[in-house]
Design an enzyme around this catalytic site. Structure first.
Site, mmCIF file in Angstrom:
data_model
loop_
_atom_site.group_PDB
_atom_site.id
_atom_site.type_symbol
_atom_site.label_atom_id
_atom_site.label_comp_id
_atom_site.label_asym_id
_atom_site.label_seq_id
_atom_site.Cartn_x
_atom_site.Cartn_y
_atom_site.Cartn_z
ATOM 1 N N TYR A 72 0.816 -1.207 0.000
ATOM 2 C CA TYR A 72 0.000 0.000 0.000
ATOM 3 C C TYR A 72 0.856 1.266 0.000
ATOM 4 O O TYR A 72 0.460 2.288 -0.560
ATOM 5 C CB TYR A 72 -0.991 -0.016 1.169
ATOM 6 C CG TYR A 72 -2.231 -0.812 0.834
ATOM 7 C CD1 TYR A 72 -3.291 -0.227 0.142
ATOM 8 C CD2 TYR A 72 -2.334 -2.161 1.180
ATOM 9 C CE1 TYR A 72 -4.414 -0.961 -0.194
ATOM 10 C CE2 TYR A 72 -3.462 -2.900 0.849
ATOM 11 C CZ TYR A 72 -4.501 -2.296 0.156
ATOM 12 O OH TYR A 72 -5.613 -3.026 -0.186
ATOM 13 N N ASP A 109 -7.417 7.075 -4.055
ATOM 14 C CA ASP A 109 -6.391 8.108 -4.180
ATOM 15 C C ASP A 109 -6.989 9.465 -3.821
ATOM 16 O O ASP A 109 -8.162 9.575 -3.470
ATOM 17 C CB ASP A 109 -5.822 8.127 -5.605
ATOM 18 C CG ASP A 109 -6.916 8.266 -6.665
ATOM 19 O OD1 ASP A 109 -7.590 9.313 -6.679
ATOM 20 O OD2 ASP A 109 -7.099 7.330 -7.472
ATOM 21 N N HIS A 124 -14.636 3.579 -0.678
ATOM 22 C CA HIS A 124 -13.683 2.511 -0.387
ATOM 23 C C HIS A 124 -12.493 3.002 0.427
ATOM 24 O O HIS A 124 -11.443 2.357 0.449
ATOM 25 C CB HIS A 124 -13.214 1.864 -1.698
ATOM 26 C CG HIS A 124 -14.298 1.125 -2.410
ATOM 27 N ND1 HIS A 124 -14.233 0.755 -3.740
ATOM 28 C CD2 HIS A 124 -15.514 0.680 -1.973
ATOM 29 C CE1 HIS A 124 -15.343 0.118 -4.086
ATOM 30 N NE2 HIS A 124 -16.127 0.063 -3.030
ATOM 31 N N CYS A 132 -5.713 2.701 13.083
ATOM 32 C CA CYS A 132 -5.256 1.566 13.889
ATOM 33 C C CYS A 132 -6.056 0.309 13.532
ATOM 34 O O CYS A 132 -7.278 0.359 13.367
ATOM 35 C CB CYS A 132 -5.407 1.877 15.372
ATOM 36 S SG CYS A 132 -4.917 0.493 16.445
ATOM 37 N N CYS A 135 -7.919 -0.377 17.485
ATOM 38 C CA CYS A 135 -8.845 0.592 18.084
ATOM 39 C C CYS A 135 -9.487 1.513 17.056
ATOM 40 O O CYS A 135 -10.384 2.294 17.395
ATOM 41 C CB CYS A 135 -8.144 1.412 19.162
ATOM 42 S SG CYS A 135 -6.879 2.555 18.562
ATOM 43 N N CYS A 161 0.341 2.006 16.572
ATOM 44 C CA CYS A 161 -0.641 2.990 17.023
ATOM 45 C C CYS A 161 -0.118 3.691 18.283
ATOM 46 O O CYS A 161 0.355 3.045 19.221
ATOM 47 C CB CYS A 161 -1.966 2.291 17.315
ATOM 48 S SG CYS A 161 -3.238 3.358 18.038
#
Length: 258
Positions: A72, A109, A124, A132, A135, A161
């Site tokens: 990603y 994007d 999406h 996180c 949480c 996190c």
């Protein structure tokens, strides 16, 4: 031989010129015209041994968080190396010519925002809004973030996190996850109350998002599809404008006198 320029039906130009409440719904085809790979494109380098859909799941992140986070980050770097195209800019400009416009996108994007569109409904999620994995608190990318990655990509351990210590995950909707409730409700309401619905660069195959033009049809809106190729929705749309969004959208605005 150069193809003849697309002709915009006068009735459609008039409908757009008179529209009061417009919905623009965009899919991967719009981003692809800026050079962003889609899930249908073959992966390269480190990712060539993976199927894109296999990386986009909670199970993949739990099993190999460094591979998924790295992929990603590679995608985010790709986005940051591209620019909004003429379709993004035309959509942003359209908002200044109609009384109300809601922009809904399946894309993760930020090219709509960079083109000048405000308050984009991201069905999406977004590559630029990590959170996180435990949480669900919004998170920031590391201050020394250097996510620009070579074409072959690399595995990267996700940051922790600041609140609970769990791994930060990409802020996108993975396969098997529900759409964000607020975004989906806003999208449904917009589709059910518009008088013109523009469906741009989407295959009309990914549900539940593909239900939106159907909601607009049932509500009596004029539905327009902009796509280079035929889709399963061709027979239901009032108008099918065949061509690249970056070519069609500026011509549509021009035809409407904008």
């Amino acid at each position: 031989m150069t193809p003849a320029p697309l002709s915009i039906p006068p009735a459609l130009a008039d409908t757009l010129a008179r529209a009061v409440n417009v919905v623009v719904f965009t899919g991967a085809g719009v981003s692809a015209e800026s050079g962003i790979a889609t899930f249908r494109d073959a992966l390269t380098g480190l990712w060539s041994r993976f199927d894109a859909s296999a990386l986009a799941t909670p199970e993949a992140f739990a099993a190999q968080p460094d591979i998924v986070w790295g992929w990603y980050e590679w995608r985010r770097a790709q986005v940051d190396g591209t620019e909004p195209n003429a379709a993004h800019r035309a959509i942003a400009a359209l908002a200044g010519h109609v009384p109300a416009l809601t922009l809904i996108t399946q894309n993760v994007d930020n090219l709509h925002e960079r083109a000048g569109s405000a308050q984009v409904v991201h069905l999406h999620g977004s590559l630029h809004a990590p959170r996180c994995s435990r949480c669900a608190r919004p998170a920031a990318f590391p201050a020394d973030d250097a996510h620009v990655i070579a074409d072959e990509g690399r595995a990267i351990a996700p940051p922790a996190c600041a609140h609970c210590g769990a791994p930060i995950r990409p802020g996108v909707v993975w396969f098997g996850e529900n759409l964000p409730t607020d975004a989906w409700q806003a999208a449904q309401a917009a589709a059910e109350h518009c008088d013109l619905f523009l469906c741009i660069g989407t295959s009309a195959l990914v549900y539940p998002a593909a239900q939106l033009p159907l909601h607009a049809l049932r509500a009596g809106a004029t539905v327009v599809q902009v796509n280079p190729a035929a889709t399963s929705f061709d027979g239901q749309a009032h108008y099918n404008l065949r061509g690249a969004a970056a070519a069609v959208m500026p011509r549509l605005l021009e035809a409407a006198g904008f």
